[in-house]
Design an enzyme around this catalytic site. Structure first.
Site, PDB file in Angstrom:
ATOM      1  N   THR A  97       1.574   7.677   5.116  1.00 45.75           N
ATOM      2  CA  THR A  97       1.394   6.393   5.802  1.00 45.75           C
ATOM      3  C   THR A  97       0.947   5.382   4.755  1.00 45.75           C
ATOM      4  O   THR A  97       0.712   5.743   3.595  1.00 45.75           O
ATOM      5  CB  THR A  97       0.300   6.488   6.900  1.00 45.75           C
ATOM      6  OG1 THR A  97      -0.973   6.586   6.245  1.00 45.75           O
ATOM      7  CG2 THR A  97       0.512   7.657   7.823  1.00 45.75           C
ATOM      8  N   ASP A  98       0.827   4.117   5.168  1.00 39.51           N
ATOM      9  CA  ASP A  98       0.392   3.088   4.227  1.00 39.51           C
ATOM     10  C   ASP A  98      -1.010   3.375   3.691  1.00 39.51           C
ATOM     11  O   ASP A  98      -1.306   3.165   2.527  1.00 39.51           O
ATOM     12  CB  ASP A  98       0.403   1.703   4.898  1.00 39.51           C
ATOM     13  CG  ASP A  98       1.825   1.214   5.103  1.00 39.51           C
ATOM     14  OD1 ASP A  98       2.738   1.795   4.450  1.00 39.51           O
ATOM     15  OD2 ASP A  98       2.047   0.298   5.912  1.00 39.51           O
ATOM     16  N   CYS A  99      -1.873   3.903   4.584  1.00 35.46           N
ATOM     17  CA  CYS A  99      -3.238   4.183   4.135  1.00 35.46           C
ATOM     18  C   CYS A  99      -3.394   5.597   3.571  1.00 35.46           C
ATOM     19  O   CYS A  99      -4.320   5.875   2.815  1.00 35.46           O
ATOM     20  CB  CYS A  99      -4.234   3.919   5.271  1.00 35.46           C
ATOM     21  SG  CYS A  99      -3.757   4.629   6.840  1.00 35.46           S
ATOM     22  N   TYR A 100      -2.515   6.524   3.977  1.00 36.56           N
ATOM     23  CA  TYR A 100      -2.538   7.905   3.467  1.00 36.56           C
ATOM     24  C   TYR A 100      -1.153   8.216   2.895  1.00 36.56           C
ATOM     25  O   TYR A 100      -0.336   8.848   3.553  1.00 36.56           O
ATOM     26  CB  TYR A 100      -2.845   8.894   4.591  1.00 36.56           C
ATOM     27  CG  TYR A 100      -4.267   8.843   5.126  1.00 36.56           C
ATOM     28  CD1 TYR A 100      -5.317   9.387   4.386  1.00 36.56           C
ATOM     29  CD2 TYR A 100      -4.547   8.295   6.373  1.00 36.56           C
ATOM     30  CE1 TYR A 100      -6.614   9.368   4.885  1.00 36.56           C
ATOM     31  CE2 TYR A 100      -5.837   8.271   6.872  1.00 36.56           C
ATOM     32  CZ  TYR A 100      -6.872   8.808   6.120  1.00 36.56           C
ATOM     33  OH  TYR A 100      -8.147   8.803   6.612  1.00 36.56           O
TER      34      TYR A 100
END
Lengths: 140, 515
Positions: free
Chosen positions: B148-151
């Protein structure tokens, strides 16, 4: 009960056709109990039980007739792995497994019949029991 | 609602006893502090009550310790492995090839005891991973994610020991059954179950549980056990966090949910276990201290193995309600022999009495040397809940719904007579029975054809004597699996006395499927 010892007789293909066990019994006049036997034309292993007092005589008689005589270890128990549940206990057909006073599981290796049975091996949740395979021509 | 009320009652009772007669947990803890505490194991307590009576035992004893060590499948450990850089929100993960589940955010993983290794199934599983970690061994973790964008990270491969984990807690949702059944097997074949290896035709039996040493059995009304009760768990101090799943107190099958810090535990009291052809589990050691707050508890902790009964159950019938073959007490079970249908057979324990005793002794010594204090539960375990069966939306069909009447012959009949019956009834299978209707074998149209070809005239020469059978209450699914396994097209249906009550053929099953 008289004390008995167990020995493993190993017959090569060259002598397996001879009635050696019968000859030894007749010559010595000592009863021998056959516990297990795996024999074919290539050779065979016979596990016998003999009166302990006659052990020396019997071993010599078999060796003189070309039989390899061994004192077998049929079963190996890893007591570090065993957590003394006793799942093996009720599976043993020869009552070789019992509990001692503090409820530790005890194996009587002299009563165990080894690889023809092995009922306890896959019943051990700790996987602490191993059969010692009596392979023929094993250099051990 | 009920147990909240009960807690209030308990607290009132405790408040009253603080003033007058009776003991409080605060008093007991004060005694632990001063070293003036009297602790007995449950086995010692039984002896004391027997020799000196309940009254004396109550006066003399402050705490009774219990213990059990057995396979508890509904166990597992929650771990937090810390964040990687770049970070990953794990979707699927494996430790030593055992899939672990990802029940929460990013890097929390739950190691379920019964999850099996993908490379060594049935031999190594979640229970073994937990044991290995507790023993200080290094394990291999592999994980995947979508990113994901954060992970952003999508793959992870690393090794871990318990020192690399932020949290490593045992979180077992059903442990410590109050008692359990004694299992045996009526079938003609060995079956491998979570109750161990069961030989054919009732040749052995197995049981589990420490009987009179069992923690919940010594406080069967859960007067002192509930959320927050401090216990011995896996060699360290842990806590009861509530009733276990399937908690069934009305039938004396209570269970508990427990939590404990694995980093402090010992592999001596936590072991992986492997049940052949069933799967893996975790052997858990649990001990509960029972504070003897009143005379009633002194009496309850004196319960003996002879007074704890359980059912002998036929695991050969794979149904939710398995047939019960009788009752047996724990004294008989511990003797190693049990009588079933008039025959005495050996019975194995799956749990370790030796370890159960060691747990009760260890807990006793902890209390005596002041390293373990008792805690009052914030809420006791419910005493009135029931364990309901599953709501099922699909209909399960059983053999008795599908089977039809069997065409029967006797061993001494002429082959020709049997051949005529095959034609007149237009069937392929004839079941051979004795005069009493007990099954003796099977003859098929193929057998008769072969008899003609080979010039055989005696029925006895062509009968198949070893016949696989089914029962009226077996599911059609199980019966059809049996046919496929043994490459056969029909199964005689027999009752418990081996009397033939029908026949089920693959044709019957196809008709059912086609409906």
């Amino acid at each position: 009960m008289k004390k008995v010892d167990r020995i493993l007789l190993r017959f090569s293909g060259a002598i397996v056709e001879e009635p050696i066990t019968a000859q030894v019994i007749l010559e010595l006049g000592i009863p021998i109990r056959i516990v297990t036997a795996t024999v074919n034309s290539l050779g065979g292993d016979i596990l016998i039980e003999v009166p302990a007092i006659h052990l020396k005589k019997i071993v010599k008689a078999f060796r003189d007739k070309g039989v390899i005589v061994k004192f077998p270890k049929l079963i190996e128990v890893d007591y570090d792995k065993c957590f003394d549940c006793g799942a093996c206990y009720a599976l043993c057909p020869v009552d070789a497994i019992s509990f001692d006073e503090d409820h530790s599981v005890v194996f009587d290796e002299k009563t165990c019949i080894g690889s023809p049975c092995g009922l306890c091996v896959d019943a051990c949740p700790a996987r602490a029991i191993k059969l010692v395979e009596q392979h023929r021509n094993n250099p051990k | 609602m009920f147990h909240t009320l009960r807690t209030v009652l308990e607290l009132t009772k405790m408040a009253i006893s603080e003033k007058g007669n009776g003991r409080t947990i605060a008093e007991i803890n004060q005694k632990i502090k001063t070293g003036d505490i009297q602790v007995l194991t449950a086995e010692e307590m039984k002896n004391l009550v027997e020799s000196s009576g309940v009254e004396v035992a109550y006066k003399e004893v402050d705490v009774v310790t219990t213990g059990t060590f057995g396979a508890m499948c509904s166990s597992g450990a929650i771990i937090n492995i810390g964040h990687s850089d770049p970070p990953i929100k794990i979707q699927r993960a494996w430790i030593n090839d055992v899939e672990v589940s990802h029940p929460g955010a990013a890097v929390d993983l739950y190691i379920g005891a019964t999850m099996m290794s993908e490379t060594e199934p049935f031999e190594y599983g979640g229970g073994h991973v937990i044991e290995d970690l507790i023993a200080g061994k290094e394990v291999e973790l592999r994980a995947t994610s979508q990113g994901t964008d954060c992970y952003p990270r999508t793959k992870l491969d690393t090794t871990l020991t318990k020192d690399d984990l932020n949290q490593f807690y045992l979180l077992n949702f059903r442990n410590c059954y109050q008692r359990y059944v004694c299992a045996t097997n009526s079938r003609d074949e060995i079956i491998y179950t979570y109750m161990g290896k069961l030989l054919p035709r009732f040749r052995n039996a197995s049981y589990s549980g420490a009987g009179a040493l069992n923690p919940l059995m010594n406080d069967p009304d859960y007067e002192t056990i509930g959320v927050g009760t401090r216990i011995f768990l896996g060699g360290a101090q842990g806590y009861v966090i509530g009733e276990g799943t399937q908690h069934d107190p009305t039938n004396r099958f209570g269970t508990m949910m427990v939590r404990g810090d694995c980093k402090k535990m010992s592999p001596e009291f936590i072991s992986g276990g492997a049940f052949t052809k069933y799967g893996t589990s975790l052997y858990v050691g649990i001990g509960i201290p029972i504070p003897i707050l009143n005379e009633g508890l002194a009496k309850k902790t004196a319960l003996r193995d002879e007074e704890i009964f359980t059912d002998i159950v036929d695991y050969g019938v794979p149904r939710r309600e398995r047939p019960k073959l009788g009752k047996v007490n724990y004294a008989t079970l511990k003797s190693g022999e049990v009588t079933i249908n008039g025959r005495t057979i050996k019975v194995s324990s799956l749990s370790s009495l030796k370890k159960a005793r060691k747990i009760a002794e260890t807990l006793k010594s902890w209390i005596e040397n002041g390293s373990f204090y008792l805690s009052a539960p914030a809420e006791t375990l419910p005493t009135d809940s029931v364990c309901n069966p599953m709501k099922q939306t699909d209909e399960i069909t059983f053999v008795n719904r599908v089977a039809h009447e069997a065409v029967i012959c006797r061993v001494d009949e002429d082959i020709k007579a049997v051949a005529q019956r095959i034609i007149s009834k237009s069937v392929n299978h004839v079941v051979v029975t004795d005069k009493g209707g007990e099954i003796k074998g099977m003859v098929t149209s193929w057998d008769v054809t072969r008899a003609v070809a080979e010039g055989k005239s005696k029925l006895a020469d062509i009968i198949t004597k070893k016949v696989f059978t089914t029962r009226p209450d077996e599911s059609v699914e199980a019966a059809s699996r049996k046919m496929a396994q043994h490459h056969i097209s029909a199964l005689p249906v027999v009752d418990r006395d081996k009397k033939v009550v029908g026949l089920i053929t693959s044709e019957d099953i196809s008709k059912l499927r086609g409906r």
